[in-house]
Design a protein around this motif. Structure first.
Motif, PDB file in Angstrom:
ATOM      1  N   ARG A  50       0.835  -1.207   0.000  1.00 30.42           N
ATOM      2  CA  ARG A  50       0.000   0.000   0.000  1.00 30.42           C
ATOM      3  C   ARG A  50       0.870   1.257   0.000  1.00 30.42           C
ATOM      4  N   LYS A  51       0.271   2.374  -0.393  1.00 32.88           N
ATOM      5  CA  LYS A  51       0.932   3.673  -0.341  1.00 32.88           C
ATOM      6  C   LYS A  51       0.621   4.349   0.996  1.00 32.88           C
ATOM      7  N   VAL A  52       1.404   5.379   1.324  1.00 34.19           N
ATOM      8  CA  VAL A  52       1.205   6.100   2.567  1.00 34.19           C
ATOM      9  C   VAL A  52       0.957   7.573   2.260  1.00 34.19           C
ATOM     10  N   PHE A  53      -0.084   8.137   2.901  1.00 31.06           N
ATOM     11  CA  PHE A  53      -0.464   9.530   2.690  1.00 31.06           C
ATOM     12  C   PHE A  53      -0.550  10.244   4.039  1.00 31.06           C
ATOM     13  N   VAL A 148      -2.435  10.338   9.160  1.00 27.74           N
ATOM     14  CA  VAL A 148      -1.569   9.507   8.329  1.00 27.74           C
ATOM     15  C   VAL A 148      -2.300   8.195   8.074  1.00 27.74           C
ATOM     16  N   PHE A 149      -2.284   7.726   6.818  1.00 24.10           N
ATOM     17  CA  PHE A 149      -2.987   6.474   6.516  1.00 24.10           C
ATOM     18  C   PHE A 149      -2.300   5.756   5.367  1.00 24.10           C
ATOM     19  N   SER A 150      -2.466   4.455   5.356  1.00 20.79           N
ATOM     20  CA  SER A 150      -1.968   3.638   4.250  1.00 20.79           C
ATOM     21  C   SER A 150      -3.166   3.088   3.488  1.00 20.79           C
ATOM     22  N   ALA A 151      -3.092   3.142   2.163  1.00 21.71           N
ATOM     23  CA  ALA A 151      -4.202   2.700   1.311  1.00 21.71           C
ATOM     24  C   ALA A 151      -3.665   2.419  -0.078  1.00 21.71           C
ATOM     25  N   ALA A 156      -8.981   5.726  -2.053  1.00 19.05           N
ATOM     26  CA  ALA A 156      -9.491   4.419  -1.646  1.00 19.05           C
ATOM     27  C   ALA A 156     -10.019   4.461  -0.217  1.00 19.05           C
ATOM     28  N   LYS A 157     -10.826   3.492   0.139  1.00 22.12           N
ATOM     29  CA  LYS A 157     -11.356   3.400   1.495  1.00 22.12           C
ATOM     30  C   LYS A 157     -10.215   3.173   2.477  1.00 22.12           C
ATOM     31  N   VAL A 158     -10.231   3.935   3.568  1.00 26.79           N
ATOM     32  CA  VAL A 158      -9.181   3.828   4.575  1.00 26.79           C
ATOM     33  C   VAL A 158      -9.720   3.072   5.776  1.00 26.79           C
ATOM     34  N   HIS A 159      -9.024   2.033   6.182  1.00 28.68           N
ATOM     35  CA  HIS A 159      -9.430   1.270   7.355  1.00 28.68           C
ATOM     36  C   HIS A 159      -8.864   1.911   8.614  1.00 28.68           C
ATOM     37  N   LYS A 160      -9.641   1.873   9.690  1.00 31.39           N
ATOM     38  CA  LYS A 160      -9.217   2.497  10.948  1.00 31.39           C
ATOM     39  C   LYS A 160      -7.882   1.956  11.434  1.00 31.39           C
ATOM     40  N   ASP A 376     -17.075  10.488  11.288  1.00 33.29           N
ATOM     41  CA  ASP A 376     -15.622  10.446  11.365  1.00 33.29           C
ATOM     42  C   ASP A 376     -15.163   9.556  12.499  1.00 33.29           C
ATOM     43  N   ASP A 377     -14.029   8.892  12.314  1.00 30.57           N
ATOM     44  CA  ASP A 377     -13.519   7.987  13.335  1.00 30.57           C
ATOM     45  C   ASP A 377     -12.781   8.792  14.397  1.00 30.57           C
ATOM     46  N   GLU A 378     -13.554   9.378  15.327  1.00 30.85           N
ATOM     47  CA  GLU A 378     -12.959  10.176  16.382  1.00 30.85           C
ATOM     48  C   GLU A 378     -12.269   9.270  17.373  1.00 30.85           C
ATOM     49  N   GLU A 379     -11.385   9.836  18.161  1.00 32.73           N
ATOM     50  CA  GLU A 379     -10.619   9.036  19.088  1.00 32.73           C
ATOM     51  C   GLU A 379     -10.218   9.854  20.286  1.00 32.73           C
TER      52      GLU A 379
END
Length: 395
Positions: A50-53, A148-151, A156-160, A376-379
């Motif tokens: 996967r790529k990282v953004f 920061v996420f990898s997808a 694309a859909k980002v998994h938590k 949104d995936d708040e935390e």
């Protein structure tokens, strides 16, 4: 002699990416804003191709229950910028790195990649309206974060499990030179009175720091036939939510009834002292507060300083302060004296020498997702001790 720098780190659940930053407060100098920079550490095995953004976002959220629609709180993204970090789109060795970035890159190794964002100068500062003790859900606030996420791709859909978010703050400090000390005066005529009442109110300076007493100089010359029965002085906070409705919330954050009277034909010259503090207003809904990071205390919101030409409609929540002087004479005679309430600029010189070795103290944050939230995936962010298998080892 080595110095210590605190570095904030946060790792996603599947260990594919982690973010490292040297600071979380970024200063708005009105004409410019501190750039946002950090380093991303990737685990190539966990990435699985996967790529990282990395993205920097500013969100305005109005979370009061009566604004919710079908359980989804009103929110608006004021700014979003996304960059690809891995695979790098340019030769990272040729880039210009900050001191902290350079040291992190040396410490973290070949799988570390820098990122850099320029802040627009037309965004609001971090500010939130204090909820009442019984309120639930997200508060009305302007918030900033790095995500920061990898997808497989940016869209694309980002998994938590493959993403991580670190809250930031955009702050303003008091300018080094303040303006003219504010002074307001008024003259009031009354029926059945040949001469007027004259009132003058002034402050020692234009800018006060949080926690600093405010001295209000009041001069009353009462040549009228009326008697002043009482003098009431308050510090008012005016928070204007300009984004969606231009509503203004006026809250007295310090108020005193001094009981002073001024008889007909008499005068009064006196200095009154007030101290606006959040500690005396913690239960009051709608008080504007400076944005805070999780598990940290905050204070009354600082005055907003706006760059000339910026549209106020995009600034979320604007905050100002005034001293109100009211003379009770059957009715009221009032004066408004505007001033600014801010933090002093921190002492410069905290930066270290480039040649000096640095021992990095890594502050880790663990993600815990809030249950029952929609959208949104708040935390929550909590300070925890211990290391992480992606953390660098101290030598």
């Amino acid at each position: 002699m080595s110095s210590k720098n605190v570095v904030y780190k946060k790792i996603c659940k599947d260990k594919s990416v982690g973010v490292y930053m040297g600071k979380r407060d970024f200063v708005d100098h009105v004409d410019s804003v501190d750039p946002v920079d950090g380093v991303i550490l990737v685990d190539l095995e966990a990435l699985q191709g996967r790529k990282v953004f990395v993205s920097l976002s500013c969100t305005f959220r109005y979370g009061r229950d009566d604004m919710d629609v079908m359980g989804i709180a009103f929110r608006r993204e004021l700014y979003l910028s996304t960059r690809q970090v891995y695979p790098p789109l340019q030769d990272r060795e040729k880039g210009i790195h900050t001191k902290t970035q350079a040291k992190l890159l040396r410490k973290l190794g070949d799988n570390a990649f820098p990122f850099f964002f320029e802040f627009p100068d037309n965004l609001p500062c971090s500010v939130a309206l204090q909820p009442a003790p019984h309120d639930v859900g997200k508060q009305c606030a302007v918030e900033f974060d790095i995500r920061v996420f990898s997808a497989e791709s940016q869209d694309a859909k980002v998994h938590k499990r493959s993403s991580v978010k670190l809250l930031l703050r955009k702050v303003q400090y008091a300018p080094e030179s303040g303006g003219v000390a504010p002074c307001v005066e008024t003259t009031r005529d009354f029926l059945m009175s040949d001469k007027p009442l004259h009132v003058k109110a002034s402050l020692d300076k234009e800018i006060y720091y949080h926690g600093e007493p405010i001295k209000v100089h009041v001069n009353v010359t009462n040549n009228s036939s009326k008697s002043v029965k009482n003098i009431v002085i308050s510090v008012d906070q005016v928070a204007t939510v300009v984004l969606y409705s231009n509503d203004s919330y006026v809250k007295s954050v310090a108020i005193e009834e001094f009981g002073d009277s001024v008889a007909a034909g008499a005068t009064l010259q006196k200095v009154y002292t007030l101290l606006p503090l959040l500690a005396n207003n913690r239960e009051r809904r709608g008080i504007a507060l400076d944005g805070k990071l999780k598990h940290e205390d905050t204070n009354l919101a600082s005055s907003s300083i706006i760059k000339e030409g910026v549209l106020k409609e995009v600034l979320g929540i604007m905050v100002s302060y005034r001293v109100m002087v009211k003379l009770v004479i059957g009715g009221e005679v009032g004066l408004e004296v505007p001033f600014k309430l801010m933090h002093p600029k921190p002492d410069a010189g905290e930066s270290e020498s480039e040649s000096e070795p640095m021992s990095m103290v890594f502050q880790e944050f663990k993600r815990t997702y809030l249950k029952g939230m929609i959208g949104d995936d708040e935390e929550e962010e909590g300070n925890v001790s211990g290391g992480d298998d992606m953390a660098p080892k101290e030598k």
